[in-house]
Design a protein around this motif. Structure first.
Motif, PDB file in Angstrom:
ATOM      1  N   GLN A  56       0.774  -1.070  -0.061  1.00  0.00           N
ATOM      2  CA  GLN A  56       0.112  -0.068   0.153  1.00  0.00           C
ATOM      3  C   GLN A  56       0.800   1.188  -0.054  1.00  0.00           C
ATOM      4  N   TYR A  57       1.955   1.292   0.914  1.00  0.00           N
ATOM      5  CA  TYR A  57       2.679   2.463   0.978  1.00  0.00           C
ATOM      6  C   TYR A  57       3.452   2.656  -0.434  1.00  0.00           C
ATOM      7  N   GLY A  58       3.867   1.407  -0.885  1.00  0.00           N
ATOM      8  CA  GLY A  58       4.964   1.627  -2.276  1.00  0.00           C
ATOM      9  C   GLY A  58       4.085   1.986  -3.385  1.00  0.00           C
ATOM     10  N   SER A  59       2.715   1.645  -3.469  1.00  0.00           N
ATOM     11  CA  SER A  59       1.731   2.017  -4.475  1.00  0.00           C
ATOM     12  C   SER A  59       1.375   3.364  -4.436  1.00  0.00           C
ATOM     13  N   THR A  60       1.075   4.014  -3.249  1.00  0.00           N
ATOM     14  CA  THR A  60       0.828   5.374  -2.906  1.00  0.00           C
ATOM     15  C   THR A  60       1.842   6.443  -3.328  1.00  0.00           C
ATOM     16  N   LEU A  61       3.159   5.912  -2.900  1.00  0.00           N
ATOM     17  CA  LEU A  61       4.268   6.412  -3.356  1.00  0.00           C
ATOM     18  C   LEU A  61       4.494   6.901  -5.083  1.00  0.00           C
ATOM     19  N   ARG A  62       3.960   5.633  -5.437  1.00  0.00           N
ATOM     20  CA  ARG A  62       3.971   5.584  -7.042  1.00  0.00           C
ATOM     21  C   ARG A  62       2.976   6.469  -7.678  1.00  0.00           C
ATOM     22  N   ASN A  63       1.854   6.409  -7.262  1.00  0.00           N
ATOM     23  CA  ASN A  63       0.640   7.343  -7.555  1.00  0.00           C
ATOM     24  C   ASN A  63       1.162   8.658  -7.410  1.00  0.00           C
ATOM     25  N   LEU A  64       1.906   9.102  -6.546  1.00  0.00           N
ATOM     26  CA  LEU A  64       2.542  10.402  -6.227  1.00  0.00           C
ATOM     27  C   LEU A  64       3.712  10.761  -6.894  1.00  0.00           C
ATOM     28  N   GLY A  65       4.036   9.998  -7.910  1.00  0.00           N
ATOM     29  CA  GLY A  65       5.111  10.174  -8.567  1.00  0.00           C
ATOM     30  C   GLY A  65       6.440  10.190  -7.914  1.00  0.00           C
ATOM     31  N   GLN A  66       6.662   9.508  -6.702  1.00  0.00           N
ATOM     32  CA  GLN A  66       7.709   9.371  -6.074  1.00  0.00           C
ATOM     33  C   GLN A  66       8.169   7.923  -6.319  1.00  0.00           C
ATOM     34  N   SER A  70       9.359   4.709  -4.031  1.00  0.00           N
ATOM     35  CA  SER A  70       8.253   3.644  -4.352  1.00  0.00           C
ATOM     36  C   SER A  70       9.143   2.274  -4.337  1.00  0.00           C
ATOM     37  N   TYR A  71       9.785   2.417  -5.175  1.00  0.00           N
ATOM     38  CA  TYR A  71      10.743   1.213  -5.566  1.00  0.00           C
ATOM     39  C   TYR A  71      11.431   0.590  -4.357  1.00  0.00           C
ATOM     40  N   SER A  72      12.002   1.663  -3.453  1.00  0.00           N
ATOM     41  CA  SER A  72      12.590   1.175  -2.507  1.00  0.00           C
ATOM     42  C   SER A  72      11.792   0.403  -1.324  1.00  0.00           C
ATOM     43  N   VAL A  73      10.567   1.042  -1.215  1.00  0.00           N
ATOM     44  CA  VAL A  73       9.479   0.481  -0.154  1.00  0.00           C
ATOM     45  C   VAL A  73       9.163  -0.844  -0.701  1.00  0.00           C
ATOM     46  N   LEU A  74       8.849  -1.053  -2.002  1.00  0.00           N
ATOM     47  CA  LEU A  74       8.529  -2.216  -2.781  1.00  0.00           C
ATOM     48  C   LEU A  74       9.396  -3.292  -2.592  1.00  0.00           C
ATOM     49  N   LYS A  75      10.592  -3.040  -2.817  1.00  0.00           N
ATOM     50  CA  LYS A  75      11.857  -3.811  -3.001  1.00  0.00           C
ATOM     51  C   LYS A  75      11.882  -4.357  -1.402  1.00  0.00           C
ATOM     52  N   GLU A  76      12.081  -3.417  -0.470  1.00  0.00           N
ATOM     53  CA  GLU A  76      12.136  -3.876   1.044  1.00  0.00           C
ATOM     54  C   GLU A  76      11.006  -5.075   1.296  1.00  0.00           C
ATOM     55  N   GLY A  77       9.901  -4.576   0.799  1.00  0.00           N
ATOM     56  CA  GLY A  77       8.722  -5.632   1.055  1.00  0.00           C
ATOM     57  C   GLY A  77       9.134  -6.985   0.697  1.00  0.00           C
ATOM     58  N   CYS A  78       9.418  -6.915  -0.587  1.00  0.00           N
ATOM     59  CA  CYS A  78       9.653  -8.052  -1.539  1.00  0.00           C
ATOM     60  C   CYS A  78      10.935  -8.932  -0.770  1.00  0.00           C
ATOM     61  N   GLU A  79      11.814  -8.378  -0.079  1.00  0.00           N
ATOM     62  CA  GLU A  79      12.931  -8.971   0.667  1.00  0.00           C
ATOM     63  C   GLU A  79      12.344  -9.561   1.878  1.00  0.00           C
ATOM     64  N   TYR A  80      11.541  -8.866   2.382  1.00  0.00           N
ATOM     65  CA  TYR A  80      11.201  -9.785   3.813  1.00  0.00           C
ATOM     66  C   TYR A  80       9.815 -10.656   3.392  1.00  0.00           C
ATOM     67  N   TYR A  81       9.190 -10.575   2.267  1.00  0.00           N
ATOM     68  CA  TYR A  81       7.738 -11.296   2.355  1.00  0.00           C
ATOM     69  C   TYR A  81       8.066 -11.948   0.701  1.00  0.00           C
ATOM     70  N   THR A  82       8.708 -12.859   0.629  1.00  0.00           N
ATOM     71  CA  THR A  82       9.232 -13.475  -0.612  1.00  0.00           C
ATOM     72  C   THR A  82       8.025 -14.195  -1.135  1.00  0.00           C
ATOM     73  N   TYR A  84       4.757 -13.311  -0.746  1.00  0.00           N
ATOM     74  CA  TYR A  84       3.427 -12.422  -1.023  1.00  0.00           C
ATOM     75  C   TYR A  84       3.319 -11.942  -2.488  1.00  0.00           C
ATOM     76  N   SER A  85       2.664 -12.711  -3.132  1.00  0.00           N
ATOM     77  CA  SER A  85       2.714 -12.491  -4.528  1.00  0.00           C
ATOM     78  C   SER A  85       2.302 -11.032  -5.008  1.00  0.00           C
ATOM     79  N   ALA A  86       1.591 -10.504  -4.463  1.00  0.00           N
ATOM     80  CA  ALA A  86       1.242  -9.190  -4.828  1.00  0.00           C
ATOM     81  C   ALA A  86       2.188  -8.054  -4.796  1.00  0.00           C
ATOM     82  N   LEU A  87       3.147  -8.299  -4.136  1.00  0.00           N
ATOM     83  CA  LEU A  87       4.589  -7.540  -4.152  1.00  0.00           C
ATOM     84  C   LEU A  87       5.438  -7.906  -5.204  1.00  0.00           C
TER      85      LEU A  87
END
Length: 87
Positions: A56-66, A70-82, A84-87
């Motif tokens: 959610q946070y990564g998607s919100t940042l992406r929607n704001l053009g950040q 966004s990539y950093s948040v989503l990447k961190e999530g992927c590292e912790y939750y391998t 979780y397919s939505a990531l």
């Protein structure tokens, strides 16, 4: 849930609040609430909500053009939750 009710440090309340702001199209305000969640230590969030926080946070940042944030948040999530397919 109004922000004035969130003077506490209940991370789960802050996460719900961030999500409600997001759903209402208030992405900038949602980012502030997501940052509050992050600052309260993501490990204190209910386990089932942790991967959703990153999504959610990564998607919100992406929607704001950040995109870099966004990539950093989503990447961190992927590292912790391998798994979780939505990531």
């Amino acid at each position: 849930m109004a922000q004035q009710q969130l003077h506490n440090n209940d991370i789960n309340d802050w996460f719900k609040y961030a999500g409600s702001l997001d759903r209402d199209g208030l992405e900038e305000e949602a980012c502030v609430a997501y940052e509050r969640v992050k600052n309260l230590n993501i490990t204190n969030l209910q386990e089932k909500d942790r991967p959703r926080f990153y999504l959610q946070y990564g998607s919100t940042l992406r929607n704001l053009g950040q995109y870099e944030r966004s990539y950093s948040v989503l990447k961190e999530g992927c590292e912790y939750y391998t798994d979780y397919s939505a990531l």
